[in-house]
Design a protein around this motif. Structure first.
Motif, PDB file in Angstrom:
ATOM      1  N   GLU A  19      39.444 -21.418 -16.705  1.00 18.63           N
ATOM      2  CA  GLU A  19      40.760 -22.053 -16.669  1.00 18.63           C
ATOM      3  C   GLU A  19      41.724 -21.435 -17.664  1.00 18.63           C
ATOM      4  O   GLU A  19      41.330 -20.998 -18.741  1.00 18.63           O
ATOM      5  N   ASP A  20      42.968 -21.416 -17.289  1.00 16.41           N
ATOM      6  CA  ASP A  20      44.029 -21.073 -18.230  1.00 16.41           C
ATOM      7  C   ASP A  20      44.016 -22.164 -19.326  1.00 16.41           C
ATOM      8  O   ASP A  20      43.993 -23.337 -19.005  1.00 16.41           O
ATOM      9  N   PRO A  21      44.012 -21.755 -20.608  1.00 14.31           N
ATOM     10  CA  PRO A  21      43.948 -22.769 -21.655  1.00 14.31           C
ATOM     11  C   PRO A  21      45.151 -23.711 -21.671  1.00 14.31           C
ATOM     12  O   PRO A  21      45.109 -24.755 -22.293  1.00 14.31           O
ATOM     13  N   GLU A  22      46.228 -23.338 -20.990  1.00 19.48           N
ATOM     14  CA  GLU A  22      47.405 -24.194 -21.047  1.00 19.48           C
ATOM     15  C   GLU A  22      47.812 -24.783 -19.700  1.00 19.48           C
ATOM     16  O   GLU A  22      48.792 -25.504 -19.624  1.00 19.48           O
ATOM     17  N   MET A  23      47.094 -24.417 -18.647  1.00 14.97           N
ATOM     18  CA  MET A  23      47.441 -24.915 -17.316  1.00 14.97           C
ATOM     19  C   MET A  23      46.156 -25.374 -16.636  1.00 14.97           C
ATOM     20  O   MET A  23      45.102 -24.791 -16.868  1.00 14.97           O
ATOM     21  N   PRO A  24      46.258 -26.405 -15.779  1.00 15.03           N
ATOM     22  CA  PRO A  24      45.024 -26.907 -15.163  1.00 15.03           C
ATOM     23  C   PRO A  24      44.545 -26.087 -13.968  1.00 15.03           C
ATOM     24  O   PRO A  24      43.958 -26.638 -13.054  1.00 15.03           O
ATOM     25  N   LEU A  49      49.432 -11.043 -19.009  1.00 10.36           N
ATOM     26  CA  LEU A  49      49.763 -12.318 -19.641  1.00 10.36           C
ATOM     27  C   LEU A  49      51.067 -12.859 -19.052  1.00 10.36           C
ATOM     28  O   LEU A  49      51.958 -12.097 -18.700  1.00 10.36           O
ATOM     29  N   THR A  50      51.135 -14.191 -18.976  1.00  8.09           N
ATOM     30  CA  THR A  50      52.345 -14.797 -18.420  1.00  8.09           C
ATOM     31  C   THR A  50      53.530 -14.588 -19.356  1.00  8.09           C
ATOM     32  O   THR A  50      54.660 -14.553 -18.923  1.00  8.09           O
ATOM     33  N   CYS A  54      52.124 -15.080 -25.587  1.00  7.40           N
ATOM     34  CA  CYS A  54      50.969 -15.925 -25.280  1.00  7.40           C
ATOM     35  C   CYS A  54      50.201 -16.292 -26.554  1.00  7.40           C
ATOM     36  O   CYS A  54      49.689 -15.417 -27.249  1.00  7.40           O
ATOM     37  N   PRO A  55      50.138 -17.588 -26.885  1.00  9.14           N
ATOM     38  CA  PRO A  55      49.458 -17.979 -28.106  1.00  9.14           C
ATOM     39  C   PRO A  55      47.951 -18.138 -27.914  1.00  9.14           C
ATOM     40  O   PRO A  55      47.233 -18.437 -28.847  1.00  9.14           O
ATOM     41  N   ALA A  56      47.500 -17.929 -26.702  1.00  9.60           N
ATOM     42  CA  ALA A  56      46.105 -18.248 -26.395  1.00  9.60           C
ATOM     43  C   ALA A  56      45.279 -17.015 -26.030  1.00  9.60           C
ATOM     44  O   ALA A  56      44.204 -17.150 -25.463  1.00  9.60           O
ATOM     45  N   PHE A  59      41.689 -17.238 -26.988  1.00  7.25           N
ATOM     46  CA  PHE A  59      40.878 -18.154 -26.205  1.00  7.25           C
ATOM     47  C   PHE A  59      40.579 -17.574 -24.829  1.00  7.25           C
ATOM     48  O   PHE A  59      39.471 -17.707 -24.310  1.00  7.25           O
ATOM     49  N   TRP A 102      49.814 -32.149  -9.543  1.00  7.77           N
ATOM     50  CA  TRP A 102      49.917 -32.673 -10.908  1.00  7.77           C
ATOM     51  C   TRP A 102      51.382 -32.891 -11.312  1.00  7.77           C
ATOM     52  O   TRP A 102      51.669 -33.216 -12.452  1.00  7.77           O
ATOM     53  N   LEU A 104      53.502 -30.547 -11.624  1.00  7.51           N
ATOM     54  CA  LEU A 104      53.926 -29.444 -12.482  1.00  7.51           C
ATOM     55  C   LEU A 104      54.571 -28.362 -11.629  1.00  7.51           C
ATOM     56  O   LEU A 104      54.150 -28.099 -10.518  1.00  7.51           O
TER      57      LEU A 104
ATOM     58  N   LYS B 136      58.722  -6.310 -19.057  1.00  4.87           N
ATOM     59  CA  LYS B 136      58.324  -7.696 -19.311  1.00  4.87           C
ATOM     60  C   LYS B 136      59.260  -8.357 -20.327  1.00  4.87           C
ATOM     61  O   LYS B 136      59.649  -9.512 -20.193  1.00  4.87           O
TER      62      LYS B 136
ATOM     63  N   SER C  66      51.044 -19.203 -32.724  1.00  4.92           N
ATOM     64  CA  SER C  66      50.310 -20.361 -32.201  1.00  4.92           C
ATOM     65  C   SER C  66      50.917 -21.657 -32.722  1.00  4.92           C
ATOM     66  O   SER C  66      51.046 -22.633 -31.985  1.00  4.92           O
ATOM     67  N   LYS C 156      46.670 -31.713 -21.322  1.00  8.35           N
ATOM     68  CA  LYS C 156      46.208 -30.321 -21.251  1.00  8.35           C
ATOM     69  C   LYS C 156      46.693 -29.538 -22.478  1.00  8.35           C
ATOM     70  O   LYS C 156      45.957 -28.771 -23.082  1.00  8.35           O
ATOM     71  N   PHE C 160      44.786 -27.728 -26.071  1.00 10.42           N
ATOM     72  CA  PHE C 160      45.026 -26.430 -26.699  1.00 10.42           C
ATOM     73  C   PHE C 160      45.242 -26.592 -28.207  1.00 10.42           C
ATOM     74  O   PHE C 160      44.683 -25.838 -29.010  1.00 10.42           O
ATOM     75  N   ARG C 163      41.923 -27.302 -29.774  1.00 11.37           N
ATOM     76  CA  ARG C 163      41.067 -26.114 -29.825  1.00 11.37           C
ATOM     77  C   ARG C 163      41.544 -25.185 -30.936  1.00 11.37           C
ATOM     78  O   ARG C 163      40.745 -24.614 -31.674  1.00 11.37           O
TER      79      ARG C 163
END
Ligand SMILES: [Fe+2]
Ligand SMILES: [Fe+2]
Lengths: 106, 278, 314
Positions: A19-24, A49-50, A54-56, A59, A102, A104, B136, C66, C156, C160, C163
């Motif tokens: 899973e994307d850490p920020e989206m379901p 990356l989107t 990206c802060p994740a 992860f 959802w 979203l 980007k 972050s 959700k 994050f 985590r």
């Protein structure tokens, strides 16, 4: 576990469970997996990356490695691609549907 | 057609310094712009506090990519810059926090536009790693300019007070931003063009900048030195730029760098003892 | 307002009916709903300046990034939740920019200065865990449809934050030395803050309108147990000492101090040998913590002047 090699479509299947850490939804449904290639024991994943911010990243890399480790893949290279850039259009139909249920939108 | 360079190592020595200078100036400017945007939890509407925070992250994300090129230069043998304020090469108007939301809007419109036209000039760059990530970044900047435009048109259409406050705020930062786009005929400009790092000279960048900013100035009836030639349709700068004391490698006239409180936030990166990498 | 009586409404809710509009609500339901949403909205909003304060000492570009992402999320959560309040007839703009600092309903923990990046890490691990615990409950149980749906994205994103907190807590503790000591110092004041977050124990207060209307489904003590069952093992696995343990006989987590106790905000220290009454705790909360005004002002600072200018004043 002995190191095994999955073929490319099996890798795609496995990534569909990350899973994307920020989206379901999964990285695959987010359209972030640009390419998968397997050569011998080595698996190469191209990831878009989107957002540049990206802060994740941390992860996402970790989750990919952990998921593929379960299949016995140890030798994994993840490469970030910016060209072409990720766009919303890359989100799959299924991903769009899940996000809309959802409430979203992306 | 000039050659392409797969890494900064491949750049001819004659242009290495000029490319390094520009990359670092963009990296520092985006870093500082990110810090400035991030300060605005207290925008006049919550939506803009959120937008400011999002834009701050974009700027950090962009500066992270430019700093990775800076690191490549250091690998290639260029000296590591010293971690002192006077070595920072950010656009001068970012040295201190914005005093008001009006200053925020002015910088959002002008600084972001300057950085954007510089990015656009990299689209066909001969420096391949730069050329690969630039689309980007440009994509992400669309939202920044929309945000600035929204506020500019609100401020110029709502009251005379807000219109003239905005005009004043823009005047304050006008010159240093136009200068930041580069000094015409300078050695570094020649080097950048010669090696195909960017595809347009500094006056061309200024014209593109005016194409972004000019229509907003005109629609808002702001009294600023830019006008549209009714015959050619070209935007023309109505004042000459003052290059006294200009340092082309830093793209600044003063070498003070960010103020102490700002620099304290940057200094944390080199003074801590946590296992965090960069 | 609803033509139904309170009793009839409660019966309907009991059967699993979701309330969607104000027309279906009774006065009592609406009042309880506004109260619980306001606490959430204010908590989300005030977490932002406190996290920002800590982000200023982030040790790298990536960690600052972050932190900013977390801050943006929290502002977004506040926005979503104030919007729910506006849909109930409240004035969102007034709620954010018009109220006095002491009128904000965020927990005492977000009236405290977060002075270092390490405190942000522990806040993400402990306070955001409290947030997830408190919001996971209505996500599962609430009778108010719009709130339930809004919590998908919020929960959700909170995961994050959590985590982020847990991963860094583990990494810093594994590194040991000064980093671990700093985590321990942060945990020393932030853990009991988290315990207090869930309010009065059930034997003093059990039946509340919020439970009766099924705005939420779990009691304070149940929620506190859920929080402890996550935070205590996490801390222990990091080698961080917290004053609580799992009691085999009771089959639940128990505190190693008499709860509640007095707190000295100027020293960031709990006085474990000075148990106090809940009335005294409420008094401390009402007096607000040292950064209440600073945080509220950082949100409201430019609003009045800018709006006055925009509307033609000076
Ligand atoms: Fe939140
Ligand atoms: Fe959070």
């Amino acid at each position: 576990m002995l190191p095994t090699t999955l073929n490319e479509s099996q890798i795609w299947e496995a990534l569909k469970e990350v899973e994307d850490p920020e989206m379901p939804i999964s990285l695959v449904d987010m359209g972030m997996v640009f390419d998968v290639s397997v050569e011998g024991a080595n698996t190469k994943i191209q990831l878009g990356l989107t957002a540049t911010a990206c802060p994740a990243i941390d992860f996402i890399f970790y989750d990919i490695r952990e998921r593929l480790k379960k299949e016995g893949c140890e030798d994994i290279e993840i490469e970030l691609v910016w060209d072409p850039p990720w766009t919303k259009e890359r989100i799959s139909e299924e991903g769009r549907f899940i996000l809309s249920t959802w409430g979203l939108s992306v | 057609m000039s050659t392409n360079f797969e890494t900064v190592h491949d750049l001819p020595e004659s242009c290495q310094q000029a490319v390094y200078d520009l990359i670092l100036a963009v990296a520092d400017s985006k870093h500082l712009l990110g810090l400035r945007y991030g300060e605005w939890l207290g925008a006049p509407v919550l939506e803009s506090s959120i937008a400011a925070s999002a834009m701050a992250q974009d700027e950090f994300g962009h500066s992270r990519l430019f700093y990775s090129l800076v690191d490549d230069f250091v690998q290639a043998g260029l000296p590591q810059r010293q971690e002192v304020p006077s070595e920072y090469r950010n656009i001068e108007v970012l040295d201190q926090p914005f005093e008001s939301w009006t200053d925020f809007v002015a910088a959002n419109a002008l600084v972001d536009a300057a950085l954007l036209v510089q990015l656009e000039a990299f689209r066909n760059s001969s420096l391949m790693p730069l050329r690969r990530f630039v689309p980007k970044l440009i994509q992400e900047e669309v939202f920044h300019l929309q945000h600035a435009q929204g506020w500019m048109s609100l401020m110029t259409n709502t009251s005379e007070q807000s219109r003239s406050a905005l005009q004043q705020a823009i005047r304050k930062i006008w010159d240093p931003i136009l200068c930041w786009l580069g000094k015409p005929q300078s050695d570094s400009e020649k080097a950048l063009l010669g090696a195909g790092i960017q595809d347009i000279d500094s006056d061309g960048l200024r014209t593109r900048w005016m194409e972004q900013v000019g229509p907003l100035v005109e629609q808002g009836h702001l009294d600023l030195p830019v006008s549209n030639d009714t015959i050619t349709g070209e935007w023309i700068l109505g004042s000459s730029l003052n290059w006294d004391g200009w340092d082309e490698s830093f793209r600044r006239a003063s070498k003070t760098g960010p103020d102490a409180e700002t620099f304290a936030q940057i200094e944390c990166f080199s003074t801590h003892s946590y296992p965090v990498g960069t | 307002m609803a033509t139904l009586s309170d009793e009839a409404l409660k019966q309907k809710i009991e059967k699993g009916h979701l309330i969607e509009t104000t027309e279906e609500m009774t006065e009592g339901y609406k009042k309880a709903l506004i109260q619980i949403l306001l606490v959430q909205a204010d908590t989300e909003l005030m977490s932002a300046p406190s996290y920002y304060m800590a982000a200023r000492s982030a040790p790298s570009m990536n960690t600052r990034l972050s932190a900013y992402a977390v801050i943006q999320d929290e502002l977004g959560h506040a926005h979503i939740t104030y919007q729910l309040l506006e849909d109930l007839g409240m004035d969102k703009e007034y709620l954010i920019y018009g109220r006095k600092p002491h009128e904000f309903k965020n927990p005492y923990g977000f009236d405290q200065p977060l002075e270092t990046w390490v405190e942000l890490v522990v806040a993400n691990a402990y306070f955001d865990r409290a947030g997830i615990t408190l919001l996971g409950d209505p996500f599962e149980n609430t009778s108010y449809g719009p709130w339930k749906r809004s919590l998908v994205k919020i929960d959700k994103e909170e995961l994050f934050h959590l985590r982020h907190g847990e991963v860094w807590m583990k990494r810093l503790c594994e590194a040991g030395g000064q980093a671990k000591e700093e985590i321990q110092r942060a945990a020393d004041w932030m853990f009991p803050m988290g315990v207090e977050w869930f309010g009065m124990p059930d034997h003093l207060k059990r039946h509340t309108a919020q439970l009766e209307y099924k705005l939420k489904g779990k009691t304070n003590d149940e929620l506190r147990q859920i929080w402890l069952s996550a935070v205590v093992p996490l801390s222990e696995s990091c080698g961080i000492h917290v004053p609580a343990h799992f009691d085999e006989a009771q089959q639940e987590y128990v505190l190693d101090y008499e709860f509640p106790v007095d707190y000295d905000p100027s020293q960031k220290r709990w006085k474990f040998d000075s148990p106090v009454s809940w009335d005294q705790v409420f008094e401390r909360w009402k007096k607000r913590g040292p950064y209440n005004e600073i945080y509220v002002k950082s949100i409201q600072k430019h609003y009045k002047d800018f709006m006055a200018m925009l509307n033609g004043g000076n």
